[in-house]
Design a protein around this motif. Sequence first.
Motif, PDB file in Angstrom:
ATOM      1  N   ARG A   1       0.820  -1.214   0.000  1.00  0.00           N
ATOM      2  CA  ARG A   1       0.000   0.000   0.000  1.00  0.00           C
ATOM      3  C   ARG A   1       0.851   1.260   0.000  1.00  0.00           C
ATOM      4  N   ALA A   2       2.082   1.163   0.478  1.00  0.00           N
ATOM      5  CA  ALA A   2       2.944   2.336   0.600  1.00  0.00           C
ATOM      6  C   ALA A   2       3.473   2.775  -0.754  1.00  0.00           C
ATOM      7  N   VAL A   3       3.443   4.071  -0.986  1.00  0.00           N
ATOM      8  CA  VAL A   3       3.915   4.661  -2.239  1.00  0.00           C
ATOM      9  C   VAL A   3       4.836   5.830  -1.901  1.00  0.00           C
ATOM     10  N   ASP A   4       6.028   5.807  -2.476  1.00  0.00           N
ATOM     11  CA  ASP A   4       6.935   6.946  -2.313  1.00  0.00           C
ATOM     12  C   ASP A   4       7.128   7.574  -3.691  1.00  0.00           C
ATOM     13  N   GLN A   5       6.360   8.611  -3.944  1.00  0.00           N
ATOM     14  CA  GLN A   5       6.425   9.248  -5.256  1.00  0.00           C
ATOM     15  C   GLN A   5       6.584  10.757  -5.078  1.00  0.00           C
ATOM     16  N   ASN A   6       6.864  11.422  -6.169  1.00  0.00           N
ATOM     17  CA  ASN A   6       6.997  12.879  -6.117  1.00  0.00           C
ATOM     18  C   ASN A   6       5.703  13.508  -5.615  1.00  0.00           C
ATOM     19  N   ALA A   7       5.858  14.603  -4.872  1.00  0.00           N
ATOM     20  CA  ALA A   7       4.693  15.294  -4.325  1.00  0.00           C
ATOM     21  C   ALA A   7       5.033  16.778  -4.182  1.00  0.00           C
ATOM     22  N   PHE A   8       4.000  17.589  -4.073  1.00  0.00           N
ATOM     23  CA  PHE A   8       4.192  19.034  -3.990  1.00  0.00           C
ATOM     24  C   PHE A   8       3.590  19.552  -2.695  1.00  0.00           C
ATOM     25  N   ALA A   9       4.357  20.420  -2.025  1.00  0.00           N
ATOM     26  CA  ALA A   9       3.927  20.940  -0.730  1.00  0.00           C
ATOM     27  C   ALA A   9       3.941  22.460  -0.721  1.00  0.00           C
ATOM     28  N   VAL A  10       3.012  23.025   0.042  1.00  0.00           N
ATOM     29  CA  VAL A  10       2.930  24.471   0.274  1.00  0.00           C
ATOM     30  C   VAL A  10       2.823  24.681   1.779  1.00  0.00           C
ATOM     31  N   THR A  11       2.932  25.920   2.226  1.00  0.00           N
ATOM     32  CA  THR A  11       2.748  26.162   3.655  1.00  0.00           C
ATOM     33  C   THR A  11       1.280  25.949   4.025  1.00  0.00           C
ATOM     34  N   ALA A  12       1.072  25.562   5.275  1.00  0.00           N
ATOM     35  CA  ALA A  12      -0.302  25.371   5.752  1.00  0.00           C
ATOM     36  C   ALA A  12      -1.077  26.681   5.653  1.00  0.00           C
ATOM     37  N   ALA A  13      -0.395  27.797   5.887  1.00  0.00           N
ATOM     38  CA  ALA A  13      -1.056  29.106   5.796  1.00  0.00           C
ATOM     39  C   ALA A  13      -1.484  29.417   4.371  1.00  0.00           C
ATOM     40  N   PHE A  14      -0.632  29.113   3.409  1.00  0.00           N
ATOM     41  CA  PHE A  14      -0.948  29.342   1.997  1.00  0.00           C
ATOM     42  C   PHE A  14      -2.135  28.470   1.580  1.00  0.00           C
ATOM     43  N   ALA A  15      -2.121  27.200   2.030  1.00  0.00           N
ATOM     44  CA  ALA A  15      -3.222  26.298   1.710  1.00  0.00           C
ATOM     45  C   ALA A  15      -4.537  26.786   2.310  1.00  0.00           C
ATOM     46  N   ALA A  16      -4.487  27.277   3.538  1.00  0.00           N
ATOM     47  CA  ALA A  16      -5.701  27.764   4.182  1.00  0.00           C
ATOM     48  C   ALA A  16      -6.210  29.038   3.498  1.00  0.00           C
ATOM     49  N   GLU A  17      -5.300  29.941   3.146  1.00  0.00           N
ATOM     50  CA  GLU A  17      -5.684  31.203   2.511  1.00  0.00           C
ATOM     51  C   GLU A  17      -6.424  30.975   1.204  1.00  0.00           C
ATOM     52  N   HIS A  18      -5.959  29.975   0.431  1.00  0.00           N
ATOM     53  CA  HIS A  18      -6.546  29.739  -0.894  1.00  0.00           C
ATOM     54  C   HIS A  18      -7.446  28.499  -0.933  1.00  0.00           C
ATOM     55  N   ARG A  19      -7.702  27.923   0.238  1.00  0.00           N
ATOM     56  CA  ARG A  19      -8.586  26.754   0.360  1.00  0.00           C
ATOM     57  C   ARG A  19      -8.107  25.608  -0.532  1.00  0.00           C
ATOM     58  N   LEU A  20      -6.876  25.207  -0.294  1.00  0.00           N
ATOM     59  CA  LEU A  20      -6.246  24.186  -1.131  1.00  0.00           C
ATOM     60  C   LEU A  20      -6.076  22.871  -0.369  1.00  0.00           C
ATOM     61  N   THR A  21      -6.507  21.791  -0.988  1.00  0.00           N
ATOM     62  CA  THR A  21      -6.164  20.449  -0.495  1.00  0.00           C
ATOM     63  C   THR A  21      -5.582  19.595  -1.615  1.00  0.00           C
ATOM     64  N   THR A  22      -5.854  19.986  -2.859  1.00  0.00           N
ATOM     65  CA  THR A  22      -5.379  19.223  -4.011  1.00  0.00           C
ATOM     66  C   THR A  22      -4.675  20.147  -4.999  1.00  0.00           C
ATOM     67  N   LEU A  23      -3.947  19.548  -5.928  1.00  0.00           N
ATOM     68  CA  LEU A  23      -3.327  20.329  -6.995  1.00  0.00           C
ATOM     69  C   LEU A  23      -4.391  20.923  -7.920  1.00  0.00           C
ATOM     70  N   SER A  24      -5.516  20.233  -8.062  1.00  0.00           N
ATOM     71  CA  SER A  24      -6.618  20.799  -8.848  1.00  0.00           C
ATOM     72  C   SER A  24      -7.127  22.089  -8.221  1.00  0.00           C
ATOM     73  N   ASP A  25      -7.178  22.111  -6.894  1.00  0.00           N
ATOM     74  CA  ASP A  25      -7.591  23.336  -6.206  1.00  0.00           C
ATOM     75  C   ASP A  25      -6.650  24.488  -6.539  1.00  0.00           C
ATOM     76  N   LEU A  26      -5.342  24.206  -6.582  1.00  0.00           N
ATOM     77  CA  LEU A  26      -4.369  25.245  -6.878  1.00  0.00           C
ATOM     78  C   LEU A  26      -4.536  25.758  -8.307  1.00  0.00           C
ATOM     79  N   GLY A  27      -4.777  24.839  -9.239  1.00  0.00           N
ATOM     80  CA  GLY A  27      -5.008  25.254 -10.616  1.00  0.00           C
ATOM     81  C   GLY A  27      -6.244  26.122 -10.739  1.00  0.00           C
ATOM     82  N   ALA A  28      -7.309  25.727 -10.027  1.00  0.00           N
ATOM     83  CA  ALA A  28      -8.561  26.480 -10.095  1.00  0.00           C
ATOM     84  C   ALA A  28      -8.437  27.847  -9.428  1.00  0.00           C
ATOM     85  N   ALA A  29      -7.539  27.972  -8.444  1.00  0.00           N
ATOM     86  CA  ALA A  29      -7.371  29.241  -7.732  1.00  0.00           C
ATOM     87  C   ALA A  29      -6.672  30.305  -8.576  1.00  0.00           C
TER      88      ALA A  29
END
Length: 315
Positions: A143-171
């Motif tokens: 079940r474990a997967v070690d793949q590339n991933a993208f991270a932002v600050t928790a504050a940035f995610a909260a400000e723009h309501r982001l949980t997914t990369l799709s959310d970031l694209g839509a923002a």
Amino acid sequence: MLAVPVSLALALGLSLSGCAEGPSLEQQGEVTAQPGDGGRLVVGSAGFTESDLLAQMYALLLEQAGYRTKILSVTNRELYEPALENGQIDVVPEYAATFADWLNAKVNGADAPTVGSPDPAATMTALRALAGPRGLAVLDPGRAVDQNAFAVTAAFAAEHRLTTLSDLGAARVPVRLAAGDECVQRPYCAPGLTKVYGIEVTAVDPKGVGTTQAKQAVQSGQVQMVLTTTTDATLDDFGLVLLADDKNLQNADHIVPVVNRARAGGAAVTGALDRLNTVLTTADLAALNERVDSWRRLPEDVARDYLADKGLIPR
């Protein structure tokens, strides 16, 4: 008690007693030997925290199944893969898509089209087709997967309501990305973020993949996002959160045991290592990495505690 890892020069310079060799170069197209078990098995590690942890868990599970084991740390895939083929190493933890593409390049040349993909089944089919003729067997992925991933600050995610990369694209929020130099061209990185998610990447800051410098750049606001991995153990230390790859841009780099078929291709080894598949998750692996990297615990102690907690070995 697990043996202390030995050096590559010592381990590969001496023949291991009882080791069966893999197929010769002339026979690699037709593997005819029956799967077998060696009473003493060498577990390979690639020498970084996660690989060390997995190797320790493999060794403990194999010892529980009645094998004698030792761990060999080899930091270069160009060295440990041939050792796996010839029986100097019997089992090693690998990453499905990455290993498939590595073998494909070795067999078909560096310019060969990649065979790893976001589809786990297709990736495993390609990997097994490449590994089989080399005398290697690829066990089932966990079940474990070690793949590339993208991270932002928790504050940035909260400000723009982001949980997914799709959310970031839509923002429609432009981002500067901390990553490796290759991110500018690799389809899983900047080009893929734009093509698949519609994210505007204004620049790639070459600070490396998941390095402290890269994460500090996000923390300070110098960049907005960092390329790291799904089992990064230090994101909390920098106030970072991962954005889910909800459209599967990244390849299926599930953890898979790869074994020398003649030495460790039998049911007993498979059964022992398969026990880890049902319990070890990506989140578990990240937490285990943290205990070694941040808490400074020994990989063998962390591995033993985890398996005991899951009821896979006795305390």
